[in-house]
Design a protein around this motif. Structure first.
Motif, short mmCIF file in Angstrom:
data_model
loop_
_atom_site.label_atom_id
_atom_site.label_comp_id
_atom_site.label_asym_id
_atom_site.label_seq_id
_atom_site.Cartn_x
_atom_site.Cartn_y
_atom_site.Cartn_z
N ALA A 10 0.91 -1.20 -0.08
CA ALA A 10 -0.10 -0.06 0.03
C ALA A 10 0.89 1.20 -0.03
CB ALA A 10 -0.92 0.08 1.17
N GLU A 42 1.41 2.87 3.61
CA GLU A 42 2.43 2.33 4.25
C GLU A 42 3.92 2.68 3.88
OE1 GLU A 42 3.85 -2.32 5.24
OE2 GLU A 42 2.51 -1.72 3.61
N GLN A 76 14.76 -0.50 16.60
CA GLN A 76 14.04 -1.37 16.04
C GLN A 76 12.62 -1.49 16.52
OE1 GLN A 76 15.57 -5.28 14.84
NE2 GLN A 76 17.62 -4.60 15.43
N VAL A 133 8.95 -0.79 14.81
CA VAL A 133 7.81 -1.81 14.77
C VAL A 133 6.25 -1.00 15.47
CG1 VAL A 133 6.71 -3.78 15.83
CG2 VAL A 133 9.17 -3.82 14.92
N LEU A 158 4.94 1.63 12.96
CA LEU A 158 4.42 1.20 11.83
C LEU A 158 3.08 0.56 12.20
CD1 LEU A 158 7.28 0.00 9.55
CD2 LEU A 158 6.04 1.95 9.27
N ARG A 177 11.32 -3.78 7.08
CA ARG A 177 10.50 -4.13 8.26
C ARG A 177 11.16 -5.28 9.04
NH1 ARG A 177 8.28 -1.17 4.00
NH2 ARG A 177 5.98 -0.88 4.39
N GLU A 232 12.73 -5.95 14.32
CA GLU A 232 11.72 -6.63 15.13
C GLU A 232 12.17 -6.60 16.64
OE1 GLU A 232 12.21 -11.32 15.75
OE2 GLU A 232 11.86 -10.54 13.97
N LEU A 269 1.84 -8.27 12.80
CA LEU A 269 1.56 -6.79 12.97
C LEU A 269 1.64 -6.08 11.57
CD1 LEU A 269 1.40 -4.50 14.99
CD2 LEU A 269 3.70 -4.52 15.39
N TYR A 270 3.05 -6.39 10.87
CA TYR A 270 3.13 -5.98 9.70
C TYR A 270 2.12 -6.22 8.65
CZ TYR A 270 8.02 -4.15 10.75
OH TYR A 270 8.95 -3.53 11.50
N ILE A 327 -1.02 -4.32 9.18
CA ILE A 327 -0.73 -2.88 8.95
C ILE A 327 -1.16 -2.78 7.22
CG2 ILE A 327 0.71 -0.66 8.61
CD1 ILE A 327 2.61 -2.20 10.84
N ALA A 328 -0.51 -3.69 6.66
CA ALA A 328 -0.59 -3.71 5.04
C ALA A 328 -1.71 -4.01 4.68
CB ALA A 328 0.43 -4.83 4.53
#
Ligand SMILES: [Zn+2]
Lengths: 171, 255
Positions: free
Chosen positions: A2, A5, A38, A42, A45, B72, B75, B87-88, B91-92
């Motif tokens: 997307a 994102e 990191q 996380v 996002l 991404r 972590e 989680l990723y 979101i996507a």
């Protein structure tokens, strides 16, 4: 992927350097700074759909990093790790005199600057760095978790302490 | 005469260094400094302090860290990989939905096994970031394909040989979960496109890519994956080009 994102990640990546540098001075350790950055990404996002477009991305990311740092430290504390004691706001009015000498500041070397910064109490280090990053009083109050009215005095004291430490190194 | 007192002037000194004064305030400050030695010295102290801060060692994130953040893969060390992957993926999906992007996935519930997507992306990253990503540079598919003989326990047949838009770069043996896979690497402009071919038996293959000719399109950690199967072989295509582009690329590859 997307586009939204993508955009969030791109904007966040553009701030990776100041974020890492801040994390490094906050944790005093490169390994911890890496972990912190990191986890910050996380979390950021994961919460990106709650970020208001047009608001300050940098302040938002710094806040997430700061909160992540506090969470990590709370966990470490539970495990019996040590943490810095609350700032000793001892009588350092002497540092705030008007006629302070500054010529020596031109000659201090980078390692000494780092040592002096790391030697500041955490709260002081925090306000100095946030201010230097360009955050204003209100943002610093928010990021450092202190009352807005105390930012200015904390900042002047912290900067004065920094100069005083540096003065000791060159003496 | 100036209209500022010393206390206010000192406040403005700092704000001035941060470029936060209106031109009116800046003018007032300038006038005060011109006539007040104490505040002028204070201004020098502030400037010297900023100069020191500007000279502090800057700590830059390592290239590996940036790569992890970029993909991404970043972590939290104490959180589980699965949670981060979910989680990723979450979101996507939510962002795709918010942006009105229609998902190519047939069944809304088929996001594939996150471990499977994760592994595909990891293998792609190994190719991107390893110093010698390719075991064999391409002299065309006719050179690359026979090279796998004896290195993997299947014959990767009918592999797309590349074209001007998508030249083949070479091949490598990859490990996909518990088994060896043949990796064919292509280039699309500046993007690397990896095709992994392996025996699919026993792998958590996406449900919508079980039948011949069916594809599963997914995203994981910022990468797009297209998965399909032909007989006993499974194919996973991974790249950071967008979903439509990778789907178009996969169409060239599926018989
Ligand atoms: Zn004055």
């Amino acid at each position: 992927m997307a586009a939204e994102e993508d955009k969030g990640l791109t904007e966040a990546l553009a701030l990776a350097e100041p974020l890492y540098d801040f994390a490094r001075y906050l944790t005093k350790s490169s390994a911890e700074a890496e972990d912190l950055l990191q986890e910050t990404f996380v979390r950021a996002l994961g919460a990106y759909d709650r970020f208001e477009p047009g608001s300050n991305m940098k302040a938002w990311l710094f806040r997430i990093l700061r909160n992540t740092f506090l969470d990590q430290r709370r966990r470490d504390k539970k495990r019996g790790g040590t943490s810095e004691l609350a700032e000793d706001m001892a009588n350092d009015d002497e540092l705030l005199r008007d006629d302070v000498e500054i010529d020596f500041l031109k000659h201090v070397v980078a390692e000494d600057i780092e040592r002096a910064l790391m030697g500041l109490p955490e709260e002081s280090r925090l306000v100095v760095l946030l201010d230097f990053e360009g955050f204003d009083e209100e943002e610093i109050a928010d990021l450092a978790g202190c009352a807005r009215g105390t930012v200015k005095s904390r900042l002047s004291r912290a900067r004065a302490r920094l100069r005083a430490s540096l003065a000791e190194y060159v003496r | 005469m100036t209209t500022l007192d010393h206390a206010r002037a000192k406040e403005l000194v700092h704000e001035n260094l941060r470029g936060r004064l209106s031109s009116h305030e800046a003018g007032e400050l300038e006038a005060h400094l011109a006539s007040c030695e104490t505040c002028r010295h204070f201004d020098s102290v502030e400037r010297a302090t900023d100069d020191v801060l500007a000279r502090r060692p800057k700590h830059a994130p390592s290239r590996e860290l940036i790569a992890k953040l970029k993909t991404r893969a970043g972590e939290p060390p104490r959180a589980s990989r699965r949670r981060a992957a979910l989680l990723y993926a979450g979101i996507a999906c939510s962002l795709a939905a918010a942006a009105g992007v229609s998902l190519v996935v047939r069944s809304a519930r088929d996001h594939g096994d996150p471990r499977f997507q994760d592994e595909a992306v990891n293998d792609h990253l190994r190719i991107l970031y390893s110093e010698h990503p390719l075991d064999i540079a391409s002299g065309g598919v006719h050179q690359v394909r026979p090279w796998f003989e004896g290195k993997v326990d299947f014959a990767p047949m009918d592999i797309f040989e590349g074209d001007d838009e998508l030249p083949m770069q070479g091949g490598a043996v990859a490990v996909f979960m518990d088994r060896k896979a043949a990796a064919f690497v292509y280039k699309r402009r500046l993007h690397v496109v990896s095709l992994f071919v392996m025996r699919k038996e026993g792998l958590p293959w996406p449900r919508s890519a079980q039948c011949d000719g069916c594809t599963f399109v997914g995203t994981a950690r910022g990468f797009t994956t297209v998965t399909w199967s032909e007989g006993e072989l499974g194919y996973v295509l991974v790249s950071d080009v967008d979903k439509n582009e990778l789907t178009a690329i996969s169409a060239k590859m599926i018989r």
